[in-house]
Scaffold this active site. Structure first.
Site, PDB file in Angstrom:
ATOM      1  N   SER A   1      70.525  13.406 -49.887  1.00 16.00           N
ATOM      2  CA  SER A   1      69.782  12.286 -50.482  1.00 16.00           C
ATOM      3  C   SER A   1      70.053  10.995 -49.735  1.00 16.00           C
ATOM      4  CB  SER A   1      70.229  12.027 -51.918  1.00 16.00           C
ATOM      5  OG  SER A   1      70.164  13.164 -52.678  1.00 16.00           O
TER       6      SER A   1
ATOM      7  N   HIS B   1      63.915  17.106 -48.627  1.00 14.84           N
ATOM      8  CA  HIS B   1      64.573  16.448 -49.757  1.00 14.84           C
ATOM      9  C   HIS B   1      63.834  16.769 -51.057  1.00 14.84           C
ATOM     10  CE1 HIS B   1      65.702  12.427 -51.845  1.00 14.84           C
ATOM     11  NE2 HIS B   1      66.552  13.365 -52.155  1.00 14.84           N
TER      12      HIS B   1
ATOM     13  N   GLU C   1      60.145  15.490 -50.108  1.00 14.89           N
ATOM     14  CA  GLU C   1      60.112  14.503 -49.028  1.00 14.89           C
ATOM     15  C   GLU C   1      60.651  15.193 -47.770  1.00 14.89           C
ATOM     16  OE1 GLU C   1      62.668  11.245 -50.105  1.00 14.89           O
ATOM     17  OE2 GLU C   1      61.333   9.780 -49.207  1.00 14.89           O
TER      18      GLU C   1
ATOM     19  N   ASN D   1      63.919   7.126 -52.636  1.00 14.84           N
ATOM     20  CA  ASN D   1      65.134   6.466 -53.129  1.00 14.84           C
ATOM     21  C   ASN D   1      65.221   5.019 -52.666  1.00 14.84           C
ATOM     22  OD1 ASN D   1      65.963   8.658 -54.563  1.00 14.84           O
ATOM     23  ND2 ASN D   1      67.312   9.460 -52.981  1.00 14.84           N
TER      24      ASN D   1
HETATM   25  P1  NAD Z   1      76.433  20.377 -56.571  1.00  7.89           P
HETATM   26  O1  NAD Z   1      77.793  19.795 -56.552  1.00  7.89           O
HETATM   27  O2  NAD Z   1      75.835  20.744 -57.891  1.00  7.89           O
HETATM   28  O3  NAD Z   1      76.395  21.684 -55.668  1.00  7.89           O
HETATM   29  C1  NAD Z   1      76.955  21.775 -54.418  1.00  7.89           C
HETATM   30  C2  NAD Z   1      77.306  23.226 -54.168  1.00  7.89           C
HETATM   31  O4  NAD Z   1      77.675  23.380 -52.822  1.00  7.89           O
HETATM   32  C3  NAD Z   1      78.478  23.726 -55.016  1.00  7.89           C
HETATM   33  O5  NAD Z   1      78.110  24.917 -55.664  1.00  7.89           O
HETATM   34  C4  NAD Z   1      79.571  23.964 -53.996  1.00  7.89           C
HETATM   35  O6  NAD Z   1      80.441  25.040 -54.335  1.00  7.89           O
HETATM   36  C5  NAD Z   1      78.763  24.279 -52.760  1.00  7.89           C
HETATM   37  N1  NAD Z   1      79.523  24.062 -51.523  1.00  7.89           N
HETATM   38  C6  NAD Z   1      80.302  23.020 -51.212  1.00  7.89           C
HETATM   39  N2  NAD Z   1      80.825  23.189 -49.972  1.00  7.89           N
HETATM   40  C7  NAD Z   1      80.357  24.350 -49.509  1.00  7.89           C
HETATM   41  C8  NAD Z   1      80.521  25.081 -48.299  1.00  7.89           C
HETATM   42  N3  NAD Z   1      81.302  24.619 -47.352  1.00  7.89           N
HETATM   43  N4  NAD Z   1      79.881  26.237 -48.161  1.00  7.89           N
HETATM   44  C9  NAD Z   1      79.100  26.717 -49.136  1.00  7.89           C
HETATM   45  N5  NAD Z   1      78.887  26.087 -50.318  1.00  7.89           N
HETATM   46  C10 NAD Z   1      79.521  24.916 -50.490  1.00  7.89           C
HETATM   47  O7  NAD Z   1      75.528  19.344 -55.792  1.00  7.89           O
HETATM   48  P2  NAD Z   1      73.947  19.131 -55.880  1.00  7.89           P
HETATM   49  O8  NAD Z   1      73.666  18.093 -56.895  1.00  7.89           O
HETATM   50  O9  NAD Z   1      73.277  20.441 -55.969  1.00  7.89           O
HETATM   51  O10 NAD Z   1      73.644  18.456 -54.470  1.00  7.89           O
HETATM   52  C11 NAD Z   1      73.642  19.176 -53.282  1.00  7.89           C
HETATM   53  C12 NAD Z   1      72.992  18.373 -52.192  1.00  7.89           C
HETATM   54  O11 NAD Z   1      71.681  17.997 -52.599  1.00  7.89           O
HETATM   55  C13 NAD Z   1      73.689  17.082 -51.828  1.00  7.89           C
HETATM   56  O12 NAD Z   1      73.557  16.854 -50.451  1.00  7.89           O
HETATM   57  C14 NAD Z   1      72.928  16.049 -52.621  1.00  7.89           C
HETATM   58  O13 NAD Z   1      73.000  14.768 -52.041  1.00  7.89           O
HETATM   59  C15 NAD Z   1      71.540  16.595 -52.509  1.00  7.89           C
HETATM   60  N6  NAD Z   1      70.619  16.156 -53.567  1.00  7.89           N
HETATM   61  C16 NAD Z   1      71.023  16.066 -54.849  1.00  7.89           C
HETATM   62  C17 NAD Z   1      70.129  15.665 -55.817  1.00  7.89           C
HETATM   63  C18 NAD Z   1      70.545  15.575 -57.263  1.00  7.89           C
HETATM   64  O14 NAD Z   1      69.796  15.013 -58.063  1.00  7.89           O
HETATM   65  N7  NAD Z   1      71.667  16.124 -57.636  1.00  7.89           N
HETATM   66  C19 NAD Z   1      68.802  15.373 -55.489  1.00  7.89           C
HETATM   67  C20 NAD Z   1      68.402  15.509 -54.161  1.00  7.89           C
HETATM   68  C21 NAD Z   1      69.315  15.906 -53.219  1.00  7.89           C
END
Ligand code: NAD
Length: 731
Positions: free
Chosen positions: A440, A461, A473, A511
């Site tokens: 993000s 995204h 996006e 964003n």
């Molecule tokens: P989250 O914490 O719910 O999930 C992340 C997952 O990645 C976890 O299950 C974790 O165990 C896994 N992980 C971490 N390191 C790892 C590795 N080395 N190998 C394999 N798996 C690994 O996070 P999220 O909210 O799903 O966000 C994930 C990504 O998406 C981030 O980059 C975030 O910025 C982006 N994002 C989030 C949102 C949101 O609203 N939460 C929206 C758009 C984008």
């Protein structure tokens, strides 16, 4: 080749089949109306014909609606008097449908007409339901996936080919309200139960033929003497209740900013008091009124024409098909689980990888839960659930990704971790595999440095929750090549979402625009503006959530994290210390938003949002002198608009259509406006520039008029006038 053909059988039934060339679903155009009218006329005049059935040549659907470009053409045809040509064009449509409904009956005796039935194989939307409503009986296949409804209100208009008048006369105003005012669509059984259609059968064509040959009574109730509207006309006591209630409901739901909802209600109210043909004229007048409203044109342009153009790949590089057959999703957290779900639903094989097997399995269970909910609502079968789950493999082993042609990375928001997984993936996947990150906040070009193939590295995204949010996006890094862009676009098309393609700058597009909106709201709290005024001002201008509620939803600690990272990156130029004062204090109080059941709002024990938190006042006392509503609204809107203009100016956005569609689908930017660029065109660039100057003087440099807007204001240009034609034609 015309879209309508007629075949009269030995049984004396003329079957008119609608089959729009080159489309998977029928869509009505000008020629279609003329052809349908001609064929119905021929059948009515043919002595050998005893009855008519109108059906579709498409499997599973009757029609998806009207080609809304017709409206633009009707308007253009009028030159200086678009109202006249629109009204006449709409009345012509009414004429075609009224001729079907009257079916050659004598106007006085109602005798001598021929029965006309509609046989729907499935989905019937918009004009696809208005035509059946003009027929004498509607038969629909028992197809639970089919949608029956009049969703026009969702693109800023209302059913204007008689659908409004007929549905209200058929069902009553109260029963018709959710269908007309909310665009509620039903499956055939529910549509029958609601009284929209008449029969749900296995073979609608056979049933319709049998019915037209049974010498049925065909005159519509409203064409008979003594007709009374179900539920009562406006001056009947029951009707009175309906209309008072409906008016309050419309204002409550639309906050008065959607002209179509008001016009629809006026057409219903006024039409209910006069004979049917006069009611049709009233409907046509209000419909014309709505079509001439800049809000409706902007909504049609963004939510129908441009949205469709983007989905069809208007900005796709000209390279061969890059359809995804197997996607690797890294990280099975909130986003990864959602991305796996939407991919599997689209029939794409998924490898879902996390650090621990339990984490990966938990991610997959999101899909299982989703399908279970569908089963409970009878929308999904147990077989379908198994088939979808069967497409998802969970693992911790990178080697399982070997066959993937696209990777979507959704691990923690940490450049180091992202770099490690990028390298690990590239060890095992093929040369052609495209690597996408769902970050993000991290610059794509920086993350791409971890890749051996930066031209195959891109941002995809998603927004949360992935299964509900329609926008995706796509972000090009400095070195991202056309194949990666095409792959991302083809993937988004497969999962049936709407893409925008932007360049890589801080916070990309969505964003970037939404953060200043949130910040402006919080800044006003610090200044002593009444929080309820801030929230209501936002809603009254059409924002789905006020900035404080939005902060609670996205969580205050996330805001703090983003603020700290932005400040670190910007140094002295960082402009949001005042906002941070509030945010950091809220965090220190443990008020993290909805997730901690405490934020700008108070929540009950079950986590249900109550009113605004009264403890805010202790720290940020409300000033005696409160600003005008419009000033609060302009601060909240201009904070977003100006970011959108800057994104265009800096080349982050390459196409204003993406700026408008992305704003509405991505963060719910006042949909009535058609998006930020449409809104600026509605108010006019000279006024927008003038308002920037006033806001800058009162509130600070963040409202400074961007050079592009200043130049356009001086030249009297509009955004669609200057950039609209240049946007690439729809594919
Ligand atoms: P989250 O914490 O719910 O999930 C992340 C997952 O990645 C976890 O299950 C974790 O165990 C896994 N992980 C971490 N390191 C790892 C590795 N080395 N190998 C394999 N798996 C690994 O996070 P999220 O909210 O799903 O966000 C994930 C990504 O998406 C981030 O980059 C975030 O910025 C982006 N994002 C989030 C949102 C949101 O609203 N939460 C929206 C758009 C984008």
């Amino acid at each position: 080749m015309t879209d309508f053909t007629m075949d009269t059988g030995a049984d004396g039934v003329a079957v008119i089949t609608w089959d729009t060339q080159g489309k998977s679903m029928n869509v009505m155009n000008q020629q279609g109306f003329e052809d349908l009218d001609r064929l119905v006329g021929e059948a009515l005049a043919d002595e050998a014909v005893k009855g008519i059935v109108i059906t579709s040549g498409k499997e599973g659907s009757f029609a998806g609606g009207m080609d809304l470009n017709i409206i633009a053409r009707m308007k253009d045809a009028g030159g200086d008097d678009p109202a006249k040509s629109l009204f006449e064009g709409v009345m012509d449509m009414h004429g075609v449908l009224r001729r079907i409904e009257r079916a050659g009956m004598d106007p006085k005796t109602n005798k001598d007409g021929k029965p006309i039935a509609a046989a729907l194989p499935g989905t019937a939307l918009g004009i696809g339901l208005e035509i059946p409503l003009a027929c004498h009986r509607i038969f629909c296949a028992d197809n639970p996936k089919a949608k029956i409804g009049l969703p026009e209100i969702m693109v800023g208009i209302f059913p204007g080919a008689g659908g409004t008048t007929r549905l209200v006369r058929k069902m009553g105003a109260m029963a018709a309200s959710p269908l007309l005012l909310e665009g509620k669509m039903n499956d055939p059984k529910k549509a029958k139960a609601a009284g929209v259609i008449d029969e749900v059968v296995d073979d609608p064509l056979a049933a319709a033929k049998e019915w037209v040959l049974s010498e049925p009574k065909i005159v519509k109730p409203w064409d008979e003497k003594g007709y009374k509207m179900p539920g009562g006309a406006p001056y009947h006591p029951a009707g009175f209740m309906t209309f008072v209630g409906a008016s309050a409901m419309v204002n409550g739901k639309t906050q008065g900013v959607y002209p179509a909802a008001k016009a629809l209600l006026s057409a219903v109210y006024e039409g209910a008091q006069v004979p049917f043909d006069t009611a049709l004229k009233i409907e046509a007048r209000w419909f014309t009124n709505v079509l001439l409203n800049p809000s409706s044109s902007a909504m049609i342009r963004s939510l129908f024409i441009n949205k469709e153009a983007l989905e069809k790949g208007a900005n796709r590089p000209d390279v061969p098909d890059q359809k995804v057959s197997k996607v690797g999703v890294l990280g099975a957290g909130m986003m990864g689980a959602g991305i796996a779900l939407v991919s599997a639903l689209a029939g794409i094989k998924v490898v879902l990888l996390d650090q621990k097997q339990e984490a990966a399995d938990k991610g997959k269970s999101y899909t299982a839960d989703y399908m279970d909910k569908g089963i409970a609502r009878k929308k999904v079968t147990a077989e379908k659930k198994e088939a979808v789950l069967g497409l998802i493999t969970t693992t911790t082993d990178y080697a399982t990704l070997a066959e993937c042609d696209l990777i979507v990375e959704a691990v923690f928001e940490d450049p180091g971790i992202k770099a490690t997984v990028t390298k690990a993936v590239e060890e095992v996947v093929g040369e052609d595999c495209i690597f996408a990150t769902n970050t993000s906040t991290l610059p794509i070009s920086e993350l791409a440095k971890a890749s051996k193939r930066p031209e195959q590295f891109i941002g995809i995204h998603f927004f949360s929750p992935v299964d509900k949010m329609m926008l995706v996006e796509i972000i090009k890094g400095r070195e991202t090549g056309p194949l990666a862009v095409a792959k991302a676009l083809d993937f988004v098309r497969q999962i049936r979402k709407t893409p925008i393609v932007v360049n890589d700058e801080r916070f990309f597009y969505a964003n970037r625009c939404i953060i200043p909106y949130i910040n402006e709201g919080i800044r006003m709290v610090k200044e002593g503006v009444e929080p309820a005024l801030i929230e209501n001002a936002a809603k009254l201008v059409g924002m789905p959530l006020g900035p404080l509620q939005l902060t609670d939803e996205t969580s205050i600690d996330l805001g703090v994290k983003i603020a700290k990272a932005t400040k670190a990156a910007m140094g002295d130029a960082y402009p949001n210390d005042e906002v941070d004062e509030v945010l950091f204090w809220m965090e220190s109080e443990g008020r993290l938003g909805r997730k901690s059941s405490a934020g700008f709002y108070a929540y009950d024990e079950k986590g249900k949002r109550q009113g605004l938190w009264d403890g805010l006042e202790g720290r940020y006392p409300v000033k005696d002198n409160q600003p005008e509503l419009v000033d609060v609204q302009h601060r909240l809107l201009f904070a977003q608009l100006l970011e959108a203009v800057r994104a265009l100016e800096e080349g982050v956005l390459e196409d204003i259509r993406e700026g408008d569609v992305g704003a509405i689908l991505g963060w719910g930017f006042a949909p009535w406006s058609g998006g930020p660029f449409s809104w600026l065109d509605i108010i006019g660039t000279p006024y927008a520039a003038e308002r920037c100057d006033q806001l800058t003087e009162q509130f600070g440099e963040r409202f400074a008029c961007p050079a592009l807007l200043r130049e356009m204001a001086e030249k009297g240009q509009s955004f669609y006038g200057r950039f609209g034609q240049e946007a690439k034609a729809a594919a």
